[in-house]
Design an enzyme around this catalytic site. Structure first.
Site: not given
Length: 491
Positions: A292, A476
């Site tokens: 990420e 997220d």
């Protein structure tokens, strides 16, 4: 707008009028006229938002093989969330002219960078170099009425989101202090080596859509993040993370926090990146790794992550529009001359850049790379792009990511059609660099699919919350949800 009773009355009048014109019409014709009118009527009464939400619910199905144990690392902190304008005013600062700063050295830099990104309605994250000044700002922020403390850091937020699934075991490694440990879900397992005496605090300055400060007006809601975070910047928990995997035996690893290294010197950053690459290489073969990304400003660091460093070692990458544009600028990719996005990122431009990443750095013939999946998310839409033959259930994954964007921003369990709106383009070209097809939005079939030289694209609009309660961690949550509905084929 007409209500249902008025429409039903008009339906009855219309049917009666037709009957008066020709009373000999068969019953079947009258029933057809009534049902046809009612079908159109229902179409008018059902909003595109309601239709999309209902269609997503049908499309979002569990993969044939689900994850059981997910390990997440390595950035974690406590987020102090409050109004950006109110904090800056509490610090005695006035509105003015915005200017981006790759590193913040003073409250003046903070003010200018915040104004710059609030004016664009764009998310950003910066390192604050002056420890003494940062702690003064943090104390002011924590004491401000209405300031809230939450789990923060990409890894901790992804772990927290995944842990809401009671059937999953989640391992979280990062610099975890007492307050953060208290905030974590009870299903999150924290190795003792990850615990530290003090918490790392990040300040999250939020602003609302249409919020004004002097001459400044935000086009949409978003947030500006900054910190003086040395533990996460050192990535000192990466070794602990990798060493914990042998005992935990995960079937998915999620990695984040590389952007935190920007606060270090160039020499230290290069050293830590090489150490990070060595650690990632030690993750057991056959365990997929998702990386990420987050907001970055150092083109050398981004270029190193892309070229023969991190990208070839991971299977999947999650990123937003700011990170994607910076990535192509740092690596001289397609549309690198584009200075910034003008409103909603053009789908064709995004498609070109993502396709280039997978072709240049992905698992293609002759390339020693594991990268086969990119999940792009922006406020108005999502794109989930995969190299053919490696991932399944991606229609459900992209729809699930979009759905959670609407529910989490509005803090609702399901999509509330009255509180969201469509911001995505109603029609777009799938590429700006080659002959492309044109896709038109159909709310009843909200996931569009197209193919390009062994790569499959799945696109869906997002239902944007009109009055979001919290934007922090949305990316997220989107990536986590997309991963939960994804299935990777062994290779």
């Amino acid at each position: 707008m007409w209500n249902k009773s008025v429409c039903v009355a008009l339906l009855a009048l219309a049917t009666g009028y037709v009957f008066l014109l020709d009373s000999d019409l068969p019953d079947s014709v009258l029933k057809y006229l009534s049902s046809s009118f009612l079908y159109q009527l229902q179409g008018d009464l059902t909003s595109p938002e309601s239709s999309m939400a209902a269609a997503w619910d049908v499309l979002i199905t569990q993969p044939a093989k689900q994850w059981n144990r997910v390990a997440v690392g390595v950035n974690a902190c406590v987020d102090v969330v409050l109004s950006g304008v109110k904090l800056l005013q509490a610090l005695g600062l006035d509105s003015g002219v915005g200017q981006d700063h790759s590193i913040l050295h003073s409250t003046k830099d903070l003010k200018e960078a915040f104004i710059h990104f609030m004016g664009k309605g764009a998310a950003a994250e910066r390192f604050f170099s002056d420890a003494k000044s940062f702690h003064h700002i943090a104390e002011t922020a924590s004491a401000y009425p209405g300031a809230q403390l939450y789990v923060g850091g990409n890894a901790a937020l992804i772990g927290q989101k995944i842990a809401t699934n009671p059937d999953l075991k989640v391992l979280l490694c990062g610099p975890i202090g007492p307050k953060l440990h208290e905030l974590l879900d009870e299903n999150v397992i924290v190795p003792p080596e990850s615990m530290q005496e003090f918490d790392e605090f990040h300040l999250i300055l939020e602003y609302r859509a249409g919020e004004e400060w002097g001459q400044l007006k935000a086009p949409n809601a978003n947030r500006f993040i900054f910190s003086h975070d040395l533990s996460n910047g050192d990535m000192n928990m990466l070794d602990v993370f990798v060493s914990s995997l042998e005992e935990f035996q995960p079937d998915l690893v999620v990695l984040s926090g590389l952007h935190m290294m920007e606060g270090q010197t160039k020499e230290m950053r290069q050293k830590r990146l090489l150490e990070a690459v060595a650690s990632i290489s030690d993750i057991p073969l056959g365990v997929p790794v998702h990386l990420e990304l987050a907001s970055m400003t150092d083109p050398e660091l981004m270029s190193a992550i892309i070229h023969q460093q991190v990208f070839p070692l991971v299977n999947s990458v999650g990123l937003n529009e700011q990170e994607l544009l910076f990535l192509t600028q740092a690596a001289s990719g397609p549309h690198a001359s584009l200075a910034s996005w003008n409103g909603v990122p053009d789908v064709g431009v995004v498609s070109d850049i993502v396709f280039w990443i997978l072709k240049e750095q992905g698992r293609t013939p002759g390339k020693a790379s594991d990268l086969t999946r990119i999940h792009f998310h922006t406020l108005a839409y999502h794109l989930l792009v995969t190299v053919d033959g490696y991932w399944a259930n991606q229609v459900a994954a992209v729809a699930a990511g979009a759905r959670v964007a609407g529910t989490q921003a509005c803090a609702t369990q399901t999509i509330d059609a009255s509180r969201v709106f469509l911001k995505a383009p109603l029609k777009f070209a799938t590429s700006k660099m080659e002959e492309a097809s044109t896709v038109s939005l159909n709310p009843h079939e909200p996931v569009s699919e197209w193919h390009r030289d062994g790569v499959t694209f799945h696109y869906t609009p997002v239902l944007v919350c009109k009055d979001p309660l919290r934007t922090v961690g949305l990316g997220d949550a989107i990536s986590a949800e997309g991963l939960l509905y994804s299935e990777i084929y062994p290779y």
